[in-house]
Design an enzyme around this catalytic site. Structure first.
Site, PDB file in Angstrom:
ATOM      1  N   SER A  41       0.828  -1.204   0.000  1.00 27.11           N
ATOM      2  CA  SER A  41       0.000   0.000   0.000  1.00 27.11           C
ATOM      3  C   SER A  41       0.867   1.261   0.000  1.00 27.11           C
ATOM      4  O   SER A  41       1.718   1.440   0.869  1.00 27.11           O
ATOM      5  CB  SER A  41      -0.905   0.014   1.232  1.00 27.11           C
ATOM      6  OG  SER A  41      -1.745  -1.115   1.225  1.00 27.11           O
ATOM      7  N   HIS A  73      -3.767  -2.880  -4.145  1.00 31.65           N
ATOM      8  CA  HIS A  73      -2.788  -3.795  -4.753  1.00 31.65           C
ATOM      9  C   HIS A  73      -3.209  -4.017  -6.203  1.00 31.65           C
ATOM     10  O   HIS A  73      -4.370  -4.321  -6.474  1.00 31.65           O
ATOM     11  CB  HIS A  73      -2.717  -5.108  -3.970  1.00 31.65           C
ATOM     12  CG  HIS A  73      -2.149  -4.953  -2.588  1.00 31.65           C
ATOM     13  ND1 HIS A  73      -0.843  -5.274  -2.286  1.00 31.65           N
ATOM     14  CD2 HIS A  73      -2.686  -4.464  -1.457  1.00 31.65           C
ATOM     15  CE1 HIS A  73      -0.626  -5.002  -1.003  1.00 31.65           C
ATOM     16  NE2 HIS A  73      -1.732  -4.518  -0.477  1.00 31.65           N
ATOM     17  N   ARG A  94       0.059  -9.302  -3.970  1.00 36.06           N
ATOM     18  CA  ARG A  94       0.464  -9.932  -2.708  1.00 36.06           C
ATOM     19  C   ARG A  94      -0.712 -10.725  -2.141  1.00 36.06           C
ATOM     20  O   ARG A  94      -1.832 -10.228  -2.085  1.00 36.06           O
ATOM     21  CB  ARG A  94       0.880  -8.840  -1.711  1.00 36.06           C
ATOM     22  CG  ARG A  94       1.207  -9.351  -0.325  1.00 36.06           C
ATOM     23  CD  ARG A  94       1.660  -8.197   0.577  1.00 36.06           C
ATOM     24  NE  ARG A  94       3.107  -8.204   0.791  1.00 36.06           N
ATOM     25  CZ  ARG A  94       3.824  -7.129   1.097  1.00 36.06           C
ATOM     26  NH1 ARG A  94       3.244  -5.946   1.173  1.00 36.06           N
ATOM     27  NH2 ARG A  94       5.123  -7.219   1.280  1.00 36.06           N
ATOM     28  N   THR A  95      -0.441 -11.950  -1.749  1.00 34.48           N
ATOM     29  CA  THR A  95      -1.439 -12.735  -1.017  1.00 34.48           C
ATOM     30  C   THR A  95      -1.137 -12.572   0.466  1.00 34.48           C
ATOM     31  O   THR A  95      -0.031 -12.872   0.914  1.00 34.48           O
ATOM     32  CB  THR A  95      -1.369 -14.227  -1.418  1.00 34.48           C
ATOM     33  OG1 THR A  95      -1.690 -14.337  -2.813  1.00 34.48           O
ATOM     34  CG2 THR A  95      -2.352 -15.057  -0.622  1.00 34.48           C
ATOM     35  N   HIS A  96      -2.107 -12.078   1.218  1.00 39.29           N
ATOM     36  CA  HIS A  96      -1.895 -11.847   2.656  1.00 39.29           C
ATOM     37  C   HIS A  96      -2.225 -13.099   3.461  1.00 39.29           C
ATOM     38  O   HIS A  96      -3.117 -13.880   3.083  1.00 39.29           O
ATOM     39  CB  HIS A  96      -2.757 -10.676   3.149  1.00 39.29           C
ATOM     40  CG  HIS A  96      -2.276  -9.344   2.670  1.00 39.29           C
ATOM     41  ND1 HIS A  96      -2.546  -8.872   1.400  1.00 39.29           N
ATOM     42  CD2 HIS A  96      -1.540  -8.385   3.289  1.00 39.29           C
ATOM     43  CE1 HIS A  96      -1.984  -7.675   1.257  1.00 39.29           C
ATOM     44  NE2 HIS A  96      -1.376  -7.364   2.391  1.00 39.29           N
ATOM     45  N   GLU A 195      -4.784  -4.005  15.280  1.00 40.31           N
ATOM     46  CA  GLU A 195      -4.336  -4.392  16.609  1.00 40.31           C
ATOM     47  C   GLU A 195      -5.112  -3.596  17.674  1.00 40.31           C
ATOM     48  O   GLU A 195      -5.499  -2.458  17.452  1.00 40.31           O
ATOM     49  CB  GLU A 195      -2.833  -4.113  16.768  1.00 40.31           C
ATOM     50  CG  GLU A 195      -1.966  -4.735  15.690  1.00 40.31           C
ATOM     51  CD  GLU A 195      -2.028  -4.002  14.349  1.00 40.31           C
ATOM     52  OE1 GLU A 195      -2.338  -2.787  14.318  1.00 40.31           O
ATOM     53  OE2 GLU A 195      -1.787  -4.657  13.323  1.00 40.31           O
ATOM     54  N   SER A 214       1.859  -8.178   7.023  1.00 38.79           N
ATOM     55  CA  SER A 214       2.540  -8.830   5.891  1.00 38.79           C
ATOM     56  C   SER A 214       4.038  -8.894   6.178  1.00 38.79           C
ATOM     57  O   SER A 214       4.477  -8.693   7.298  1.00 38.79           O
ATOM     58  CB  SER A 214       2.282  -8.033   4.599  1.00 38.79           C
ATOM     59  OG  SER A 214       2.908  -6.769   4.669  1.00 38.79           O
ATOM     60  N   ASN A 237      -0.241   5.519   9.531  1.00 41.58           N
ATOM     61  CA  ASN A 237      -0.943   6.056  10.700  1.00 41.58           C
ATOM     62  C   ASN A 237      -0.144   5.662  11.946  1.00 41.58           C
ATOM     63  O   ASN A 237       0.721   4.781  11.876  1.00 41.58           O
ATOM     64  CB  ASN A 237      -2.357   5.456  10.786  1.00 41.58           C
ATOM     65  CG  ASN A 237      -2.330   3.925  10.752  1.00 41.58           C
ATOM     66  OD1 ASN A 237      -2.321   3.318   9.682  1.00 41.58           O
ATOM     67  ND2 ASN A 237      -2.261   3.299  11.902  1.00 41.58           N
TER      68      ASN A 237
END
Length: 274
Positions: A41, A73, A94-96, A195, A214, A237
């Site tokens: 990102s 993405h 990208r595969t997370h 989180e 990631s 952020n």
């Protein structure tokens, strides 16, 4: 039943990566790539600034790749001729880990990059910052990581040393381009939820400075493949409990948009000197 080649019983992820690399060579006309970049990102514009795009391939056309599930993405693989005469493979797919497809699919892009010949893997992401002095839109180098997924891309009794996983040499090269770059320890949580403030404090207590979803698993796979790793986070952020407002994906995308010209130019300059 899954029909994905990496999920098949008895599948060899390294053979599938070799097959993917052969398909990329055929589609791009470039036999070997020297460096690979996964653009997370906020970093996608770097692909336009690196050099001349030789080929752009929808990732879903190459064995083992999935279409990206995340806004921001791009879903393509690009072969770029660098001014130095070398070639870069730019991974915009990208595969997370939180997509629940298993670790093999998460690291397939990295293993494919290694199979194309790339000796350097540049991993980038958008992430939350724990250091209160960091500002949204600031790029920071990854010096080390904490893998809180409780998982690994390495299968079997293969004991891979991760002491210098994030290359000090490559960080020094990056700082020659921009001496103001700070660095920190990246903490990969499972996601896709952000989180909690308590988890951010836990990460901080454990020695973390950057929180995201990631990169750590991909970096381990890159090291297993013998690649040198350069890691970059765009601080989109301040992490939960560090900033006072709620977190949102829209905020992440907005910080990425505002910073992308500057950070992409920086990344292109660094790759140009590798």
């Amino acid at each position: 039943m899954s029909t994905h080649p990496l999920d098949a019983a008895g599948a060899d992820p390294f053979e599938i990566a070799k097959e993917a690399a052969a398909q990329i060579a055929e589609r791009s006309g470039i036999e070997r790539h020297d460096v690979a970049l996964t653009l997370g990102s906020g970093w996608a514009k770097a692909a336009d600034l690196l050099g001349e795009t030789v080929a752009e391939i929808p990732a879903g056309d190459i064995v083992g790749f999935s279409k990206p599930a995340v806004v921001g993405h791009v879903g393509t693989l690009r072969s770029v001729a660098l001014p130095s005469g070398k070639h870069a493979l730019v991974i915009g797919a990208r595969t997370h880990y939180y997509e629940n497809h298993g670790v093999r699919r998460v690291v397939h892009s990295v293993r494919t990059a290694a199979a194309t010949g790339a000796s350097v893997m540049v991993l980038t992401n958008g992430a939350g910052g724990i250091k209160p002095t960091w500002k949204p839109g600031q790029p920071v180098l990854i010096s080390d990581h904490l893998n809180l997924t409780a998982d690994s891309p390495i299968e079997g009794a293969n004991f891979v040393d991760l002491t210098d996983l994030y290359s000090a040499r490559l960080r020094a090269v990056a700082r020659e381009v921009d001496p103001t770059l700070d660095d920190g320890v990246y903490v990969q949580f499972r996601g896709p939820h952000y989180e909690t403030p308590a988890e951010v404090q836990m990460a901080k207590t454990l020695g973390g400075h950057i929180v995201g979803m990631s990169t750590a698993l991909e970096a381990i796979a890159a090291r297993q493949a013998g690649m040198e790793v350069l890691g970059f986070s765009l601080i989109t952020n301040l992490a939960a409990g560090i900033q006072e407002t709620p977190l949102s994906h829209a905020e992440v995308l907005e910080a990425g948009r505002e910073a992308e010209g500057r950070i992409s130019g920086l990344l292109a300059k660094i790759v140009g000197t590798l």
